[in-house]
Design an enzyme around this catalytic site. Sequence first.
Site, PDB file in Angstrom:
ATOM      1  NE  ARG A 192      -3.063  23.813  -3.022  1.00  0.00           N
ATOM      2  CZ  ARG A 192      -1.972  23.604  -2.273  1.00  0.00           C
ATOM      3  NH1 ARG A 192      -2.036  23.734  -0.959  1.00  0.00           N
ATOM      4  NH2 ARG A 192      -0.826  23.267  -2.823  1.00  0.00           N
ATOM      5  NE  ARG A 194       5.077  24.184  -6.163  1.00  0.00           N
ATOM      6  CZ  ARG A 194       3.997  24.146  -5.376  1.00  0.00           C
ATOM      7  NH1 ARG A 194       4.053  23.551  -4.188  1.00  0.00           N
ATOM      8  NH2 ARG A 194       2.843  24.659  -5.775  1.00  0.00           N
ATOM      9  CB  CYS A 219       5.372  17.985  -1.884  1.00  0.00           C
ATOM     10  SG  CYS A 219       4.259  17.004  -0.861  1.00  0.00           S
ATOM     11  CG  HIS A 260       0.741  19.434  -6.060  1.00  0.00           C
ATOM     12  ND1 HIS A 260       0.552  20.698  -6.615  1.00  0.00           N
ATOM     13  CD2 HIS A 260       1.242  19.654  -4.805  1.00  0.00           C
ATOM     14  CE1 HIS A 260       0.927  21.610  -5.733  1.00  0.00           C
ATOM     15  NE2 HIS A 260       1.346  21.011  -4.642  1.00  0.00           N
ATOM     16  CD  GLN A 295       5.909  20.126  -4.475  1.00  0.00           C
ATOM     17  OE1 GLN A 295       5.326  20.996  -3.848  1.00  0.00           O
ATOM     18  NE2 GLN A 295       7.234  19.998  -4.441  1.00  0.00           N
ATOM     19  CG  ASP A 351       2.537  14.102   0.263  1.00  0.00           C
ATOM     20  OD1 ASP A 351       2.680  14.966   1.150  1.00  0.00           O
ATOM     21  OD2 ASP A 351       1.549  14.076  -0.514  1.00  0.00           O
TER      22      ASP A 351
HETATM   23  N1  NVA Z   1      -0.815  15.157  -0.639  1.00  0.00           N
HETATM   24  C1  NVA Z   1      -0.784  16.431   0.033  1.00  0.00           C
HETATM   25  C2  NVA Z   1       0.097  17.387  -0.709  1.00  0.00           C
HETATM   26  C3  NVA Z   1       0.249  18.738  -0.059  1.00  0.00           C
HETATM   27  C4  NVA Z   1       1.131  19.660  -0.837  1.00  0.00           C
HETATM   28  C5  NVA Z   1      -2.201  16.989   0.128  1.00  0.00           C
HETATM   29  O1  NVA Z   1      -2.940  16.906  -0.864  1.00  0.00           O
HETATM   30  O2  NVA Z   1      -2.571  17.471   1.187  1.00  0.00           O
HETATM   31  N1   CP Z   2       3.799  21.638  -1.387  1.00  0.00           N
HETATM   32  C1   CP Z   2       2.752  22.479  -1.384  1.00  0.00           C
HETATM   33  O1   CP Z   2       1.952  22.558  -2.331  1.00  0.00           O
HETATM   34  O2   CP Z   2       2.659  23.242  -0.255  1.00  0.00           O
HETATM   35  P1   CP Z   2       1.461  24.173   0.200  1.00  0.00           P
HETATM   36  O3   CP Z   2       0.305  23.267   0.567  1.00  0.00           O
HETATM   37  O4   CP Z   2       1.996  24.921   1.377  1.00  0.00           O
HETATM   38  O5   CP Z   2       1.071  25.076  -0.926  1.00  0.00           O
END
Ligand code: NVA
Ligand code: CP
Length: 304
Positions: free
Chosen positions: A102, A288, A260, A129, A132, A220
């Site tokens: 990540r 997930r 998500c 993502h 997800q 989101d």
């Molecule tokens: N768009 C959000 C998704 C988190 C799972 C982010 O990137 O923070």
């Molecule tokens: N939806 C998701 O990826 O959650 P986290 O940021 O908690 O991993």
Amino acid sequence: MQDLLKLADLTTENILEILNLADQLKYEQRHGIEHPLLKGKTLGLIFEKPSTRTRVSFEAGFAQLGGHPLYMPGSGSQMGRGEPIRDTARVLSRYLDGIMIRTFSQEAVQELADYADIPVINGLTDYTHPCQVLADLMTIREFKGKLEGLKLCYIGDGNNMMNALIVGGLLTGMTVTVACPEGYDPHPDVQKFAADYPGKFEIHRVPIDAAKDADVVYTDVWSSMGMEEEAEKRQKAFAGYQVNAELMAVTKAGCMVQHCLPAHREEEITEEVLEAHADEIFEEAENRMHVQKAIMVLCMKDEK
Ligand code: NVA
Ligand code: CP
């Protein structure tokens, strides 16, 4: 499947294979049937951004497959001090059987995969993502019994989630509509991808226009991880883009809601809508783990 870097690298058949295996693994886990398909393997989990779901679902899921997960926060490794990704990739390939990462840029994930001899799974970048969205597709199919022919509507920022949902939705035969303010459109590469699906994709500026007769509404956060400084500006830009009762009123009867998570109540979604659809949203979070187990099995089963 060698890696999972972005959904556009997959075919419809690849996606359905992942979803089918995920359904099977979910059934087995629910019925106490053990499936140590990756016994003795080791997976590195690199996190350069925070996480609850991704970290825990990968760690728990990989342990259920008989493997050993290794949490590697970026800031606690030499990567955080500037060691090049291509060197990290070549070192980790000698210890591990797979890497989940990540991070911020998609290019970094691509470079990791280019230099690693082991599978690389994208656990979120600013661009996409994929894990997800595969869980989202699994959940929608679970609740609706199909994907093809459904209308998926995303309200909000043209971020990693919007990008990935457009690609995943189109690949599985859905019509995808999005509503976002000008300046917050999906990535140009994603718009190019969607151009190959005439009549199946629309960008709107007015949320109720996008949500009309939708089977699934998705939203989101307005400020993703790393965009904290823009939060105030974004609150203003997205003020009319809330998933609320008024928006849900124009959708098809029985319309699902997906998020998500984490959710910011009374910003992108009201408490009322979130709680009315909590069973769908928390099943999505659970999925997930099941879908990522399927991804890990398909990427890693033939390794070493
Ligand atoms: N768009 C959000 C998704 C988190 C799972 C982010 O990137 O923070
Ligand atoms: N939806 C998701 O990826 O959650 P986290 O940021 O908690 O991993």
